[in-house]
Design a protein around this motif. Structure first.
Motif, PDB file in Angstrom:
ATOM      1  N   TYR A  21       0.834  -1.202   0.000  1.00 49.62           N
ATOM      2  CA  TYR A  21       0.000   0.000   0.000  1.00 49.62           C
ATOM      3  C   TYR A  21       0.871   1.254   0.000  1.00 49.62           C
ATOM      4  O   TYR A  21       0.608   2.212  -0.741  1.00 49.62           O
ATOM      5  CB  TYR A  21      -0.916  -0.006   1.227  1.00 49.62           C
ATOM      6  N   THR A  22       1.920   1.231   0.825  1.00 57.04           N
ATOM      7  CA  THR A  22       2.814   2.381   0.924  1.00 57.04           C
ATOM      8  C   THR A  22       3.544   2.633  -0.393  1.00 57.04           C
ATOM      9  O   THR A  22       3.635   3.777  -0.873  1.00 57.04           O
ATOM     10  CB  THR A  22       3.838   2.172   2.053  1.00 57.04           C
ATOM     11  N   LEU A  23       4.066   1.576  -1.000  1.00 58.43           N
ATOM     12  CA  LEU A  23       4.791   1.722  -2.269  1.00 58.43           C
ATOM     13  C   LEU A  23       3.910   2.274  -3.375  1.00 58.43           C
ATOM     14  O   LEU A  23       4.392   2.924  -4.311  1.00 58.43           O
ATOM     15  CB  LEU A  23       5.374   0.375  -2.701  1.00 58.43           C
ATOM     16  N   GLU A  43       2.219 -15.492   2.945  1.00 61.19           N
ATOM     17  CA  GLU A  43       1.309 -15.927   1.882  1.00 61.19           C
ATOM     18  C   GLU A  43       1.164 -14.859   0.811  1.00 61.19           C
ATOM     19  O   GLU A  43       1.019 -15.161  -0.368  1.00 61.19           O
ATOM     20  CB  GLU A  43      -0.060 -16.262   2.485  1.00 61.19           C
ATOM     21  N   GLU A  44       1.190 -13.590   1.210  1.00 58.64           N
ATOM     22  CA  GLU A  44       1.051 -12.500   0.250  1.00 58.64           C
ATOM     23  C   GLU A  44       2.401 -12.201  -0.376  1.00 58.64           C
ATOM     24  O   GLU A  44       3.412 -12.082   0.319  1.00 58.64           O
ATOM     25  CB  GLU A  44       0.495 -11.252   0.939  1.00 58.64           C
ATOM     26  N   GLU A  45       2.425 -12.065  -1.693  1.00 55.91           N
ATOM     27  CA  GLU A  45       3.664 -11.807  -2.408  1.00 55.91           C
ATOM     28  C   GLU A  45       3.669 -10.394  -2.990  1.00 55.91           C
ATOM     29  O   GLU A  45       2.618  -9.764  -3.156  1.00 55.91           O
ATOM     30  CB  GLU A  45       3.839 -12.831  -3.539  1.00 55.91           C
ATOM     31  N   TYR A  46       4.869  -9.920  -3.277  1.00 57.91           N
ATOM     32  CA  TYR A  46       5.006  -8.599  -3.882  1.00 57.91           C
ATOM     33  C   TYR A  46       4.814  -8.696  -5.387  1.00 57.91           C
ATOM     34  O   TYR A  46       5.374  -9.575  -6.041  1.00 57.91           O
ATOM     35  CB  TYR A  46       6.380  -8.012  -3.563  1.00 57.91           C
ATOM     36  N   ASP A  47       4.021  -7.799  -5.911  1.00 55.29           N
ATOM     37  CA  ASP A  47       3.726  -7.770  -7.335  1.00 55.29           C
ATOM     38  C   ASP A  47       4.886  -7.121  -8.098  1.00 55.29           C
ATOM     39  O   ASP A  47       5.326  -6.021  -7.751  1.00 55.29           O
ATOM     40  CB  ASP A  47       2.431  -6.990  -7.585  1.00 55.29           C
ATOM     41  N   LYS A  49       4.968  -5.813 -10.985  1.00 58.33           N
ATOM     42  CA  LYS A  49       4.595  -4.551 -11.627  1.00 58.33           C
ATOM     43  C   LYS A  49       4.660  -3.395 -10.636  1.00 58.33           C
ATOM     44  O   LYS A  49       5.095  -2.291 -10.975  1.00 58.33           O
ATOM     45  CB  LYS A  49       3.193  -4.657 -12.223  1.00 58.33           C
ATOM     46  N   LEU A  50       4.225  -3.647  -9.379  1.00 53.91           N
ATOM     47  CA  LEU A  50       4.268  -2.610  -8.355  1.00 53.91           C
ATOM     48  C   LEU A  50       5.714  -2.240  -8.022  1.00 53.91           C
ATOM     49  O   LEU A  50       6.048  -1.058  -7.883  1.00 53.91           O
ATOM     50  CB  LEU A  50       3.552  -3.077  -7.089  1.00 53.91           C
ATOM     51  N   LEU A  51       6.566  -3.270  -7.928  1.00 56.96           N
ATOM     52  CA  LEU A  51       7.968  -3.007  -7.627  1.00 56.96           C
ATOM     53  C   LEU A  51       8.621  -2.169  -8.732  1.00 56.96           C
ATOM     54  O   LEU A  51       9.380  -1.238  -8.450  1.00 56.96           O
ATOM     55  CB  LEU A  51       8.724  -4.321  -7.446  1.00 56.96           C
ATOM     56  N   LYS A  52       8.286  -2.505  -9.968  1.00 52.60           N
ATOM     57  CA  LYS A  52       8.856  -1.770 -11.094  1.00 52.60           C
ATOM     58  C   LYS A  52       8.345  -0.335 -11.120  1.00 52.60           C
ATOM     59  O   LYS A  52       9.116   0.616 -11.301  1.00 52.60           O
ATOM     60  CB  LYS A  52       8.517  -2.478 -12.404  1.00 52.60           C
ATOM     61  N   LYS A  53       7.030  -0.181 -10.902  1.00 52.08           N
ATOM     62  CA  LYS A  53       6.432   1.151 -10.940  1.00 52.08           C
ATOM     63  C   LYS A  53       6.967   2.051  -9.834  1.00 52.08           C
ATOM     64  O   LYS A  53       7.129   3.265 -10.027  1.00 52.08           O
ATOM     65  CB  LYS A  53       4.903   1.026 -10.817  1.00 52.08           C
ATOM     66  N   SER A  54       7.257   1.454  -8.679  1.00 48.83           N
ATOM     67  CA  SER A  54       7.722   2.240  -7.527  1.00 48.83           C
ATOM     68  C   SER A  54       9.248   2.311  -7.439  1.00 48.83           C
ATOM     69  O   SER A  54       9.789   2.758  -6.437  1.00 48.83           O
ATOM     70  CB  SER A  54       7.163   1.646  -6.230  1.00 48.83           C
ATOM     71  N   HIS A  55       9.921   1.813  -8.488  1.00 47.93           N
ATOM     72  CA  HIS A  55      11.396   1.848  -8.544  1.00 47.93           C
ATOM     73  C   HIS A  55      12.011   1.163  -7.319  1.00 47.93           C
ATOM     74  O   HIS A  55      12.890   1.716  -6.649  1.00 47.93           O
ATOM     75  CB  HIS A  55      11.900   3.296  -8.648  1.00 47.93           C
ATOM     76  N   THR A  56      11.520  -0.056  -7.066  1.00 50.49           N
ATOM     77  CA  THR A  56      11.927  -0.791  -5.865  1.00 50.49           C
ATOM     78  C   THR A  56      12.668  -2.065  -6.232  1.00 50.49           C
ATOM     79  O   THR A  56      12.218  -2.848  -7.069  1.00 50.49           O
ATOM     80  CB  THR A  56      10.694  -1.154  -5.004  1.00 50.49           C
ATOM     81  N   ASP A  57      13.807  -2.267  -5.594  1.00 56.07           N
ATOM     82  CA  ASP A  57      14.554  -3.516  -5.725  1.00 56.07           C
ATOM     83  C   ASP A  57      14.322  -4.341  -4.465  1.00 56.07           C
ATOM     84  O   ASP A  57      14.568  -3.865  -3.342  1.00 56.07           O
ATOM     85  CB  ASP A  57      16.051  -3.227  -5.877  1.00 56.07           C
ATOM     86  N   MET A  58      13.861  -5.563  -4.627  1.00 57.27           N
ATOM     87  CA  MET A  58      13.562  -6.412  -3.472  1.00 57.27           C
ATOM     88  C   MET A  58      14.638  -7.474  -3.300  1.00 57.27           C
ATOM     89  O   MET A  58      15.060  -8.119  -4.260  1.00 57.27           O
ATOM     90  CB  MET A  58      12.203  -7.100  -3.635  1.00 57.27           C
ATOM     91  N   VAL A  59      15.086  -7.644  -2.045  1.00 56.03           N
ATOM     92  CA  VAL A  59      16.090  -8.649  -1.705  1.00 56.03           C
ATOM     93  C   VAL A  59      15.559  -9.464  -0.537  1.00 56.03           C
ATOM     94  O   VAL A  59      15.038  -8.912   0.439  1.00 56.03           O
ATOM     95  CB  VAL A  59      17.433  -8.002  -1.320  1.00 56.03           C
ATOM     96  N   LEU A  60      15.698 -10.772  -0.615  1.00 57.17           N
ATOM     97  CA  LEU A  60      15.238 -11.664   0.452  1.00 57.17           C
ATOM     98  C   LEU A  60      16.423 -12.107   1.310  1.00 57.17           C
ATOM     99  O   LEU A  60      17.430 -12.588   0.791  1.00 57.17           O
ATOM    100  CB  LEU A  60      14.539 -12.892  -0.139  1.00 57.17           C
TER     101      LEU A  60
END
Length: 309
Positions: A21-23, A43-47, A49-60
Motif C-alpha cells: 500500500y505504501t509503495l 502468503e502474500e507476495e510482492y507484485d 509490476k508494483l515493484l517496477k512502478k515504484s522503482h523498488t529492488d527487493m532482496v530476500l
C-alpha cells in the motif's frame, strides 16, 4: 545518512500488505530507488509490476545471520537506494538488530493481527515487547471480531506510552471510545483507584487527559522526590511490571502539595487530589498535574507492584 523504514510484526500480521500500500502511494514515489529487504516470505507476495512502478529492488534475507552490517552495506553498494524498507522477521529478536552506522531509522511500525494478539502476547511476550518498545506507530488489523480492544491498547501502552495505536477492521480505521470500559465511574465525587484502576487511569490519562480534568481522584501510592523538582512538588506513583520481571517502570505524575518537603522517598501515602492540565518543566510542555488536597501516611498495599502481564 540513509533513511530506513522498519516494519515489524509476526508472520501474517499484514506487513506485506502495508508495504505494498505504501509503495503504491504517490507521496512515496519520490526521486531515486527504494531497496526493500524482506526477512521472511508470507502468503502474500510482492507484485513485480508494483515493484517496477515504484522503482523498488527487493532482496530476500532468510537467515538471521545474514542480516548483518557487512551484508547490508554490500546491498547498499549494489542497489544504491535513496531509502530502505525492511520487512523484519518477527521471530528474530529485534534487540539484536545492528544497522550500518549511516543508516537511520526514519520510522518504525509494528503490525499486529488482532485475532492472534492474545496468543503472541502470552507466549512470545519478550519478542513482541522488543518490537513494540521503539515503534512510533502500532497498527492492529483484523479487529472485526475483537470485543475488548481497550485491553489490547492498555497492554501496548504499558510497554510503549508514546506510540500511536491504530485499530482497523474490514471497513478501515476503528474509532472506538473506551470510556465505558473503565473500571470506575467518571461521575463519582471521588474516583477511588485500586491496583487495576490506578494502572488504567495512568495510561488513559496519557491518551485522554480531558476526561479527568477537574476530577478528584484518590489512590495509594509510593512517594518519589526527584532532586530537580521545584519546591512543593513530588510524584506519587506505583511500580509496574510492563512485560517481565526485568522490565519495571514507575508510573506517576507530578503532584503539587504544600507539605511535600516533609515527605520521604518510598514512603507510602494515600493521596486525594484534583487533576488539572498545566505547564510543567519536566514535561517539556503541558500535562497532567495533581493538586493534592490530602496526603496521609498509610500502609503499603498487599500487592506493591502493578502488573500489566
Amino acid at each position: 545518512m540513509k533513511p530506513v523504514y522498519m516494519i515489524n510484526g509476526f508472520l501474517e500480521s499484514g506487513k506485506t500488505g502495508f508495504i505494498c500500500y505504501t509503495l503504491d502511494q504517490p507521496y512515496f514515489r519520490i526521486k531515486g530507488r527504494t531497496l526493500l529487504i524482506v526477512c521472511e516470505e508470507g502468503e502474500e507476495e510482492y507484485d513485480e509490476k508494483l515493484l517496477k512502478k515504484s522503482h523498488t529492488d527487493m532482496v530476500l534475507i532468510e537467515d538471521e545471520e545474514e542480516f548483518n552490517t557487512s551484508h547490508l552495506i554490500e546491498l547498499e553498494k549494489k542497489y544504491k537506494p535513496e531509502r530502505i524498507i525492511i520487512e523484519y522477521n518477527g521471530m528474530w529478536n529485534y534487540k539484536n538488530v545492528k544497522l550500518p552506522f549511516h543508516w537511520t531509522i526514519e520510522q518504525q511500525i509494528t503490525m499486529i493481527d488482532a485475532s492472534t494478539f492474545p496468543m503472541y502476547f502470552t507466549n512470545m511476550k519478550s519478542l513482541l515487547a522488543e518490537m513494540l518498545r521503539k515503534s512510533e506507530m502500532i497498527i492492529f488489523n483484523r479487529c472485526d471480531d475483537v470485543e475488548d480492544l481497550s485491553s489490547y491498547k492498555r497492554n501496548v501502552k504499558a510497554i510503549n506510552q508514546q506510540a500511536d495505536i491504530i485499530f482497523e477492521d474490514a471497513e478501515g480505521e476503528v474509532n472506538q471510545i473506551f470510556e465505558d470500559d473503565l473500571p470506575y465511574s467518571l461521575d463519582a465525587p471521588i474516583i477511588e483507584l485500586d491496583n487495576e484502576g490506578y494502572g488504567i487511569w495512568y495510561l488513559d490519562s496519557l491518551e485522554n487527559l480531558n476526561r479527568y480534568i477537574g476530577k478528584t481522584i484518590q489512590f495509594t501510592a509510593m512517594v518519589l522526590k526527584p532532586t530537580d523538582f521545584p519546591r512543593g512538588y513530588f510524584v506519587p506513583g506505583r511500580m509496574a511490571m510492563t512485560c517481565c520481571a526485568d522490565d519495571m517502570a514507575f508510573l506517576g505524575f507530578a503532584c503539587e502539595y504544600d507539605k511535600a518537603d516533609k515527605l520521604t522517598d518510598k514512603q507510602w501515602v494515600k493521596v486525594t487530589a484534583k487533576v488539572v492540565k498545566e505547564y510543567f518543566a519536566d514535561y517539556g510542555g503541558e500535562g497532567p498535574i495533581l493538586k493534592a488536597s490530602g496526603v496521609e501516611q498509610t500502609k503499603p498495599p498487599k500487592e506493591e507492584i502493578i502488573s500489566f502481564m
